[in-house]
Design an enzyme around this catalytic site. Sequence first.
Site, PDB file in Angstrom:
ATOM      1  N   CYS A  80     -25.675 -10.150  85.408  1.00 16.16           N
ATOM      2  CA  CYS A  80     -24.827  -9.558  86.446  1.00 16.16           C
ATOM      3  C   CYS A  80     -23.376  -9.686  85.993  1.00 16.16           C
ATOM      4  O   CYS A  80     -22.953 -10.752  85.576  1.00 16.16           O
ATOM      5  CB  CYS A  80     -25.043 -10.293  87.768  1.00 16.16           C
ATOM      6  SG  CYS A  80     -23.807  -9.909  89.019  1.00 16.16           S
ATOM      7  N   CYS A  83     -19.586 -12.396  88.023  1.00 16.02           N
ATOM      8  CA  CYS A  83     -18.920 -13.685  87.769  1.00 16.02           C
ATOM      9  C   CYS A  83     -18.817 -13.965  86.276  1.00 16.02           C
ATOM     10  O   CYS A  83     -19.586 -14.747  85.741  1.00 16.02           O
ATOM     11  CB  CYS A  83     -19.683 -14.819  88.431  1.00 16.02           C
ATOM     12  SG  CYS A  83     -19.709 -14.709  90.196  1.00 16.02           S
ATOM     13  N   GLN A 291      -8.710  -8.961 103.527  1.00 16.60           N
ATOM     14  CA  GLN A 291      -8.841  -9.709 102.273  1.00 16.60           C
ATOM     15  C   GLN A 291     -10.213 -10.391 102.216  1.00 16.60           C
ATOM     16  O   GLN A 291     -10.612 -11.068 103.155  1.00 16.60           O
ATOM     17  CB  GLN A 291      -7.737 -10.761 102.158  1.00 16.60           C
ATOM     18  CG  GLN A 291      -6.369 -10.203 101.835  1.00 16.60           C
ATOM     19  CD  GLN A 291      -6.237  -9.711 100.405  1.00 16.60           C
ATOM     20  OE1 GLN A 291      -7.098  -9.953  99.562  1.00 16.60           O
ATOM     21  NE2 GLN A 291      -5.159  -9.003 100.126  1.00 16.60           N
ATOM     22  N   ASP A 386       1.667  -3.473  99.751  1.00 18.77           N
ATOM     23  CA  ASP A 386       0.355  -4.019  99.393  1.00 18.77           C
ATOM     24  C   ASP A 386      -0.598  -2.846  99.149  1.00 18.77           C
ATOM     25  O   ASP A 386      -1.549  -2.619  99.911  1.00 18.77           O
ATOM     26  CB  ASP A 386      -0.171  -4.920 100.523  1.00 18.77           C
ATOM     27  CG  ASP A 386      -1.423  -5.689 100.115  1.00 18.77           C
ATOM     28  OD1 ASP A 386      -1.796  -5.620  98.927  1.00 18.77           O
ATOM     29  OD2 ASP A 386      -2.033  -6.334 100.985  1.00 18.77           O
ATOM     30  N   CYS A 413      -3.372  -6.289  93.489  1.00 19.01           N
ATOM     31  CA  CYS A 413      -4.628  -6.873  93.000  1.00 19.01           C
ATOM     32  C   CYS A 413      -4.953  -6.360  91.599  1.00 19.01           C
ATOM     33  O   CYS A 413      -5.998  -6.687  91.041  1.00 19.01           O
ATOM     34  CB  CYS A 413      -5.780  -6.575  93.972  1.00 19.01           C
ATOM     35  SG  CYS A 413      -6.027  -4.831  94.288  1.00 19.01           S
TER      36      CYS A 413
END
Length: 459
Positions: A80, A83, A291, A386, A413
């Site tokens: 995956c 992570c 968020q 933002d 981000c």
Amino acid sequence: MKKGQILEGVIEKVEFPNKGLVYVAEEDQYVLVKNGIPGQKIRFGINKFKHGRAEGRLLEVLERSPLETREPVCSLFPACGGCMYQTMSYEAQLEMKAEQMKEIIEGALASGHSFVFEGIKASPKEFGYRNKMEFSFGDEYKDGPLSLGLHKKGSTYDILTASDCKLVHEDMTKILTCVLEYFRKLGASHYRKMQHTGYLRHLLLRRGDTTGEILVNLVTTTQETYDLQPLVEKLLALNLDGKIVGVLHILNDSLSDVVQSDETKILYGQDYFYEKLLGLEFKITPFSFFQPNSRGAEVLYSTVRDYIGDIHDMTVFDLFSGTGTIAQVLAPVARQVIGVEIVEEAVEAAKENAARNGLDNCRFIAGDVFKVLDEIEEKPDVIVLDPPRDGIHPKALPKILDYGVDKIVYISCKVTSLARDLEMMQARGYEVVKGVAVDQFCETVHVENIVLLSRQITG
């Protein structure tokens, strides 16, 4: 060096986002290989050339990196792609992300300029921090059994069942398992993107970190029909830490693979849940932006408040305001805050949240920032930006800068989008004063960034 060539080398560094640089001595050049960790010795295949630079695909990790000081916490790693960095210590992850931000911002600064880099702030929770997850239905291999979870790394179609994802609370895992078992027994089909056939599309889960309130959203097409009441009963019978406050059936017949609603049916409870941040309460609906790391968001918004400084008796524009979280955090110390957001559902939620929190000096307007700014009579003293991941539309940014405010706080981000926008902002007389990274996305390649810009007085 040619396409298809198999090579070995050590990843010397990783640039944002997740671009490993491998030096190939015999060719005397660097190859860009994704999905690695600094210090790993890898085998990779050259798969394309872009802008004269070779790019490779990771085939095998031959030797672990010295930075990999722990074993994977999830059974799906590394298949995956969610992570990437879980075998690194959290401290090493933070150090790498901080360095990436610092390098990119420094590279975007006007000649002879510097800024104060304040490092990186950690997330209060390293695992189990996500308050929202979009899981996809599919199969792990062609015509395999039904799966529900996350895309396999590098694949558009294969879905790995996320039965022990460590980014979410255990409640979400229990719900996912319950839903998957129910539809496996029914023999329901999943939606196939190429053929545009099938029923099950997504499972969208949202859970308040402080409240424990859970919203379950099942997204399907209208191509098949099932009685979903037995599923609702099974979900409500689960032994959870939190509490399911709503189960929704979202119908979506769009051809593209996007989570959206043509029609929403409430199977149980309500179509919203509550979350608390910095002493304020927020009502959140299925598609409204919030968020994804609630505790990390408190760190982020506290930092924004510090960066913006004294705004007593000032008008603040909160552009790309989402559900108005930042606006409401700033409202108690400002004269007024005006938020602009293109998603109407989010704006309605923002208005309701402001009323719930007793804030009467917030105003929220639905629409495109580029168009709405022409309609607002007030002029801002300070602007908070933002924007979405891709940054500010090049037509909207000049209009924002035309206000000539003394101070702008930009939250991003995606630091490469921020760097691109900084070029225009500096050309229009703004200087990057300071910046900081805030880790909202532990174990992953992403990180939030905040910079403070100040208008330089010329003449």
